[in-house]
Structure formats: C-alpha cells, structure tokens
Design an enzyme around this catalytic site. Structure first.
Site, PDB file in Angstrom:
ATOM      1  N   GLU A 168       0.831  -1.218   0.000  1.00  8.11           N
ATOM      2  CA  GLU A 168       0.000   0.000   0.000  1.00  8.11           C
ATOM      3  C   GLU A 168       0.859   1.260   0.000  1.00  8.11           C
ATOM      4  O   GLU A 168       0.730   2.107   0.898  1.00  8.11           O
ATOM      5  CB  GLU A 168      -0.898   0.022   1.259  1.00  8.11           C
ATOM      6  CG  GLU A 168      -1.811  -1.179   1.437  1.00  8.11           C
ATOM      7  CD  GLU A 168      -2.486  -1.204   2.817  1.00  8.11           C
ATOM      8  OE1 GLU A 168      -2.116  -0.396   3.689  1.00  8.11           O
ATOM      9  OE2 GLU A 168      -3.383  -2.031   3.006  1.00  8.11           O
ATOM     10  N   CYS A 199      -5.882  33.559   8.261  1.00  2.72           N
ATOM     11  CA  CYS A 199      -5.762  34.242   9.545  1.00  2.72           C
ATOM     12  C   CYS A 199      -5.384  33.273  10.663  1.00  2.72           C
ATOM     13  O   CYS A 199      -6.147  33.028  11.587  1.00  2.72           O
ATOM     14  CB  CYS A 199      -7.089  34.929   9.847  1.00  2.72           C
ATOM     15  SG  CYS A 199      -6.965  36.107  11.160  1.00  2.72           S
ATOM     16  N   GLU A 200      -4.195  32.682  10.547  1.00  2.86           N
ATOM     17  CA  GLU A 200      -3.652  31.750  11.539  1.00  2.86           C
ATOM     18  C   GLU A 200      -2.146  31.959  11.525  1.00  2.86           C
ATOM     19  O   GLU A 200      -1.548  31.983  10.442  1.00  2.86           O
ATOM     20  CB  GLU A 200      -3.890  30.288  11.111  1.00  2.86           C
ATOM     21  CG  GLU A 200      -5.317  29.837  11.044  1.00  2.86           C
ATOM     22  CD  GLU A 200      -5.805  29.260  12.365  1.00  2.86           C
ATOM     23  OE1 GLU A 200      -4.984  29.112  13.283  1.00  2.86           O
ATOM     24  OE2 GLU A 200      -7.007  28.987  12.449  1.00  2.86           O
TER      25      GLU A 200
END
Ligand SMILES: *Cc1c(COP(=O)(O)O)cnc(C)c1O
Length: 368
Positions: free
Chosen positions: A278, A347-348
């Site tokens: 995988e 806005c972080e």
C-alpha cells in the site's frame, strides 16, 4: 527531482515552462509530472515482477497521499489497485476506473453505510482494525446476503523511528489490533457466518528511510500466520502496508524500492502468499509541485515575510507537523537572499509553508 529542472534559466515540469502554466491556469496550481508518477509505480512493479515471491503481487496505491482523479486514473491504467479509507475515496477510485477486485478498505472508523457501499462494489478486502468493527461488518454483510472478505490489521509493536504523527504500529496507536489479541480475533472471524478470512495486514508508519523495521514487522506477522495455519485458519494474502520514505532535502538518501522489498520478498519465497503493498507518499510525493505567486514582500524588524497566494489549506503539512518542502524561485535571480517566512493569507499564525528561507524574491512566482 529530475522531472523538474531549469531550462534556459526557467524552471520546467518535464518540458513545460512553469510561467506558461501560471499564465494559462493561474496560481496557486498543483503541477504533476506524469513521467515521475509512472516511474515511481513502475519501480515497484519491476522489483515485484523480477522476484518469485512477487509474481502475483498487488500494489494498492494509498489514496490519502493524493486523490487527484487524473493520478488515480493513471495508476489504475497501469494495473494498480487502491487502498481507501472512506466511502468517498471508494467513489473516487471507481470514477477513476479502478478494478473493485483490487481495492482494500483500511481505516479505524468504517460506518455501516460505507461497509454496505464496499460490499456492493465487491472489493478485494476489508482491513479490519478492531473487534467491534468485525462484528459490525458481519452484521452488515448478513443484511446484504454477502460474505465479507477480511484481513486483520495487526499491530506488530515495532518502532518505525519516524515522526510521532505518522508512526502507526506501536501498541499505543489507535490503529490495528494488538498483536496479542490477533489470534483470538481471527478465531472469532473464522466463526462468524458472514465473514471470510482472506489475509493479514500491517502498516507500521510512514516516511521510513531504514528498511529494518519493515523486516522486524514481517517477522512478527509470519509467526502469527504460522499459528493461524496450525489452527486451520487459512491466510491467502499478506498486506505489508506502505511507509517507504522519500527524499525531501538534497542531503537525504532515498532508499531504493529494491533495497526495501528484496529482504521482505526473500522471506516470503515458497510460502504461497499473495503479496499486497500500500505505498502512498513514495508514488506521488516527489512527482508534483505547488506553483504559487508572491503577492507582497513585507520586511520587518525581526522577520521578513513573503506573502504568497497559496496557504495552509492548499498544503497543510508544514502547518500540521512542520514538514519541510523545498521552496525555489521559478526564475532564479541573482542578489541578496534574506531569510523569509513564506506565509499564506489565512488568519492563523501557523499558516506558513516555510520558515527562515534564504530567498532572492520579488513579487512574482515562486515554487514549492
Ligand atoms: C497512510 C497509509 C498508507 C500509505 O503510507 P505511505 O507512507 O504514504 O506509503 C498505507 N496504508 C495505510 C493503512 C495507511 O494509513
């Protein structure tokens, strides 16, 4: 990353110039190299095809690494299967042309509706991660008049020595069934009327650069397979998960697929088990770039900011766990290279794609 290189002073993706792409499609834009994608999957197929234990193998691309429909379609046409974790991902891979018989369904939180959806599609296997999940699947399969093929995701308690957020095979992880509980849960699975035991799987973590933990995990899983066989519980396939790492910085050495798979395949020779893999990151992680434009330069007392038109919502890895991505100018300029925090408009304060990068910038385009 030879698929992205300078040609006459301008960065290109294969033979296409990045400014031309920015002009035609706008920014921010993800740009993928088809030949890089094909080459990455082909490396797995070649190693598997060349080994007796890999002849019947199935490569199931882990869709969470990148679920772009064109990428899914390319891998499906190359014969890959898919490792999905939701009903939405199931719909995506089917829309992209996946063969249902090559789909494995992982994930700790499969809902009843998702189970039904996957049973109706006729997937290859459910990778079961807990006892209550097994009971729910038995119940839903009964309602559908089907027998669900299952593999238990066993937690081999091996330390992959990678970032804690992408370390998944330790006993304190939310993933998989504890090694010591696996035998009992297989007995339960074998006794349930609507469950067919098909295989066993494990996935110990991501971005592994050392193949040793994979071998350690396989050894532990093989012990379980022998115990199961002795009890008459037949295991048909062994799914070794993903996790092979890639190079993010020039000084890193990227392990080859052959060095990762050969010790594993050697241990499996003559056991008659179908191998399932995988891989996610390894197939796509170095096959694309984010093309973004510098909107403003904002010099400051303590810091210089380069404000770009891409942000944490486009590429969350740096904000999420301080992942490193190279940041390069599309048209390199000569001049001073002050350190810039490369930030987006969200806005972080965590909205950055790179911190303190020495870059010679002007408003225009840069590259990640
Ligand atoms: C994330 C994940 C993968 C793929 O991991 P990579 O490190 O991207 O190869 C495979 N299987 C499972 C169950 C996963 O959660």
């Amino acid at each position: 990353m030879s698929h992205f290189s300078l040609n006459k002073g301008v960065l290109h993706a294969e033979t296409v110039s990045l400014p031309a792409i920015a002009e035609q499609f706008g920014t921010p834009a993800y740009v993928y190299s088809r030949s890089a994608l094909e080459g990455a999957l082909q490396e797995f197929l070649d190693v598997l095809n060349a080994h007796p234990a890999g002849a019947d193998a199935l490569v199931c691309y882990a869709v969470k690494a990148n679920s772009n429909l064109a990428i899914l379609n390319l891998f499906a046409r190359m014969g890959a299967g898919f490792d999905i974790v939701s009903g939405g991902e199931l719909q995506r891979v089917l829309a992209a042309g996946a063969d249902p018989q090559k789909i494995v369904f992982s994930g700790v939180g499969k809902t009843a509706a998702e189970m039904k959806q996957a049973l109706d599609a006729g997937i290859f296997c459910f990778n079961i991660e807990s006892a209550p999940e097994l009971e729910r699947l038995n119940e839903i399969a009964g309602q559908c008049g089907k027998k669900a093929p299952v593999s238990l995701r066993v937690n081999p308690n091996v330390d992959p020595k990678t970032h804690p957020y992408i370390s998944t095979g330790l006993k304190e992880a939310k993933f998989g069934v504890a090694y010591d509980d696996a035998l009992a849960l297989y007995r339960r699975a074998a006794a349930l009327p609507n469950i067919a035991v098909a295989g066993i799987d494990c996935h110990i973590g991501s971005q592994l650069l050392d193949p040793a933990p994979f071998v350690e995990a396989l050894d532990r899983v093989l012990v379980l397979i022998e115990q199961l066989t002795a009890e008459g519980i037949q295991i048909h396939h062994l799914d070794l998960g993903g996790g092979l790492g890639i190079k993010y910085k020039d000084d890193q050495v990227q392990p080859t697929v052959v060095s990762y798979l050969t010790p594993l395949l050697d241990k499996l020779a003559g056991r008659g088990l179908k191998v399932v893999l995988e891989p996610g990151r390894r197939l796509v992680g170095n096959a694309g770039l984010l093309l973004t434009r510098v909107e403003f330069l904002k010099p400051g007392e303590g810091k210089n900011f380069a404000i770009i038109d891409a942000a944490m919502n486009d590429l969350m890895r740096p904000a999420l766990y301080e992942a490193w991505h190279d940041i390069l100018p599309v048209v390199p300029r000569v001049g001073s290279t002050p350190a810039y925090d490369v930030v987006g408009p969200v806005c972080e304060s965590g909205d950055f794609l790179g911190l303190a990068r020495p870059l010679c910038l002007a408003p225009g385009i840069c590259w990640l």
